[in-house]
Design an enzyme around this catalytic site. Structure first.
Site, PDB file in Angstrom:
ATOM      1  CD1 TRP A 173       0.235   0.210   3.404  1.00 27.72           C
ATOM      2  CD2 TRP A 173      -0.153  -1.673   3.111  1.00 27.72           C
ATOM      3  NE1 TRP A 173       0.577  -0.194   4.442  1.00 27.72           N
ATOM      4  CE2 TRP A 173       0.417  -1.544   4.292  1.00 27.72           C
ATOM      5  CE3 TRP A 173      -0.694  -2.922   2.537  1.00 27.72           C
ATOM      6  CZ2 TRP A 173       0.627  -2.722   5.019  1.00 27.72           C
ATOM      7  CZ3 TRP A 173      -0.593  -4.132   3.423  1.00 27.72           C
ATOM      8  CH2 TRP A 173       0.082  -4.092   4.551  1.00 27.72           C
ATOM      9  CD  GLU A 202      -2.886   3.216   7.986  1.00 23.96           C
ATOM     10  OE1 GLU A 202      -3.080   3.040   9.173  1.00 23.96           O
ATOM     11  OE2 GLU A 202      -1.906   3.486   7.650  1.00 23.96           O
ATOM     12  CE1 TYR A 222     -11.999  -6.497  18.489  1.00 25.53           C
ATOM     13  CE2 TYR A 222      -9.676  -6.809  17.448  1.00 25.53           C
ATOM     14  CZ  TYR A 222     -10.481  -6.749  18.495  1.00 25.53           C
ATOM     15  OH  TYR A 222     -10.003  -6.758  19.808  1.00 25.53           O
ATOM     16  CE1 TYR A 258      -2.626   5.433  13.151  1.00 23.68           C
ATOM     17  CE2 TYR A 258      -4.348   3.970  12.256  1.00 23.68           C
ATOM     18  CZ  TYR A 258      -2.880   4.245  12.150  1.00 23.68           C
ATOM     19  OH  TYR A 258      -1.987   3.964  11.111  1.00 23.68           O
ATOM     20  CG  ASP A 308       0.007   3.237  15.739  1.00 25.34           C
ATOM     21  OD1 ASP A 308       0.824   3.869  16.266  1.00 25.34           O
ATOM     22  OD2 ASP A 308       0.060   2.356  14.828  1.00 25.34           O
ATOM     23  CB  CYS A 349      15.773   7.921  23.492  1.00 25.32           C
ATOM     24  SG  CYS A 349      14.277   7.153  24.239  1.00 25.32           S
TER      25      CYS A 349
END
Length: 394
Positions: A30, A43, A88, A126, A144, A214
């Site tokens: 994609w 997505e 889902y 999102y 996300d 970080c």
DNA sequence: AAGGCGGGGCC
DNA sequence: GGCCCAGCCTT
């Protein structure tokens, strides 16, 4: 930390993450073009699902439904069938409903603004941010789980990422970090870093493009972050499955049913099964032969007898399906996020002495049908029933 | 804010 | 075999 340090830390992150992504990004199907529909489908499939799992589904889906119009006009069963095994399933139904709206109201063009795209079914913060930034390069955050993990570590943010209240904070931060004109690549870079380097366990800090600044790493806390409260364990359910074998004209077939329109596994097909009430401690059922071998241990005789009786009565009362349960066939588990099915499967025949018609009225909660082995591909089943039927049909 | 909604990979 | 991975919806 003083503001100037924070500004420099943000600047470093944005610049180095973007460069890293442009050098090391994976060649995913994609990512080959900026077609908003193709990116949208990816997505939605990627919600709660890993890239390696999604790739073959995405190819099959786009081959069958290459455009907004093709998906908008497809029969729902075909869409559900192509989603079979991804889980889902409301994602698939919402996606088709949303695509129908895009087809009718927007002339087939996926909206390129937050308000319109967010109004589509199944498009939350999102997905809206992901499609707007990746397909249209709009400077919208796409937060996300990967992004929350990366940001909580890089900025040493101790908020619980399981709490809904943490989201807006992360979205604000993520938006501030987007480099001018590079929203799509930057957002994908954030998620790519979370997937490949800044992983949930054992993050690969030594290969991280932003390790130098970080905050979690500098404080030795990269293994403790993000803070995330644990989900409740799924509640166990003992279920009895009827493997109803056809006779006469239905020989070699199994009786299947379609689930109700709403709720768990809506409109999917399955083998008939019933809930067994929690057993009294005395008759709990299965020999506790080493927990490791519990995968395929038959219930003891007393428990199997209770199972057969309960299965026969429950199917007769609730469904008007009169069966004679025979021998135990197998057991298996199916774990959802909120329920843990423990399934014991019994071979059954229809009771010839009673009403055994299976052309039942629509009033009943389930719709029944005989299934031959070579018809399995026509219906969408949850994986657990495919496993059982594959075993049965060999 | 909390619960419903699937399935697979890793150690 | 137990651990982890989580967006969007409804209530």
């Amino acid at each position: 930390m003083i503001d100037q340090d924070l500004a420099a830390r943000k600047q470093f992150f944005s610049e180095h993450l973007l460069n890293w992504y442009r050098t090391y990004k994976r060649d995913l199907p994609w990512r080959r073009n900026k077609d908003a529909y193709r990116i949208w489908v990816s997505e939605v499939m990627l919600q709660q699902t890993r890239v390696d799992t999604v790739i073959p589904y995405w190819h099959r889906f786009l081959e069958k439904f290459p455009t907004v119009q093709a998906l908008a006009e497809a029969p729902e069963e075909e869409v559900l069938k192509l989603w079979e095994g991804l889980g889902y399933y409301s994602r698939a139904r919402n996606l088709q409903a949303a695509v129908q709206e895009v087809h009718e109201r927007y002339g087939g063009t996926v909206p390129d603004n937050k308000e319109d795209i967010s109004s589509l079914k199944g498009v939350g913060p999102y997905t809206a941010g992901a499609v707007l930034s990746i397909a249209y390069n709009k400077p919208e955050p796409a937060v996300d789980g990967n992004v929350m993990r990366v940001l909580s570590r890089y900025f040493c943010i101790e908020d619980d990422i399981a709490k809904p209240a943490t989201r807006p904070k992360m979205e604000k931060l993520a938006q501030e970090l987007i480099p001018d004109g590079a929203a799509g690549d930057f957002n994908q870079g954030l998620m790519e870093l979370g997937a490949l380097v800044c992983t949930p366990r054992s993050p690969q800090c030594l290969t991280c493009p932003v390790m130098a600044h970080c905050a979690a790493r500098l404080n030795g806390k990269e293994a403790e972050l993000p803070v995330k409260t644990k989900a409740k364990p799924p509640r166990p359910e003992q279920r009895l499955v009827a493997l109803i074998e056809g006779q006469g004209e239905h020989a070699g077939k199994l009786l299947i049913r379609q689930r109700p329109q709403e709720g768990l596994l809506a409109r999917m097909w399955e083998l008939p099964h019933v809930l067994m009430p929690a057993a009294a401690p005395a008759a709990s059922g299965r020999k506790a032969a080493s927990a490791k071998a519990a995968a395929m241990v038959a219930p003891d005789a007393a428990a199997a007898g209770e199972h057969r009786e309960w299965l026969r009565n429950a199917l007769a009362e609730a469904e008007h399906i009169h069966v004679l349960p025979n021998e135990w066939y197998m057991n298996t588990d199916h774990v959802f996020s909120h329920i843990h099915w423990k399934l014991d499967v019994y071979r059954c025949k229809l009771d010839a002495a009673l009403d055994n018609g299976v052309a039942l009225p629509e009033l009943l909660p389930y719709h029944y049908r005989w299934l031959a082995a070579d018809e399995l591909h026509q219906y969408a089943f949850p994986n657990v029933f495919i496993r059982i039927m594959d075993t049965y049909f060999k």
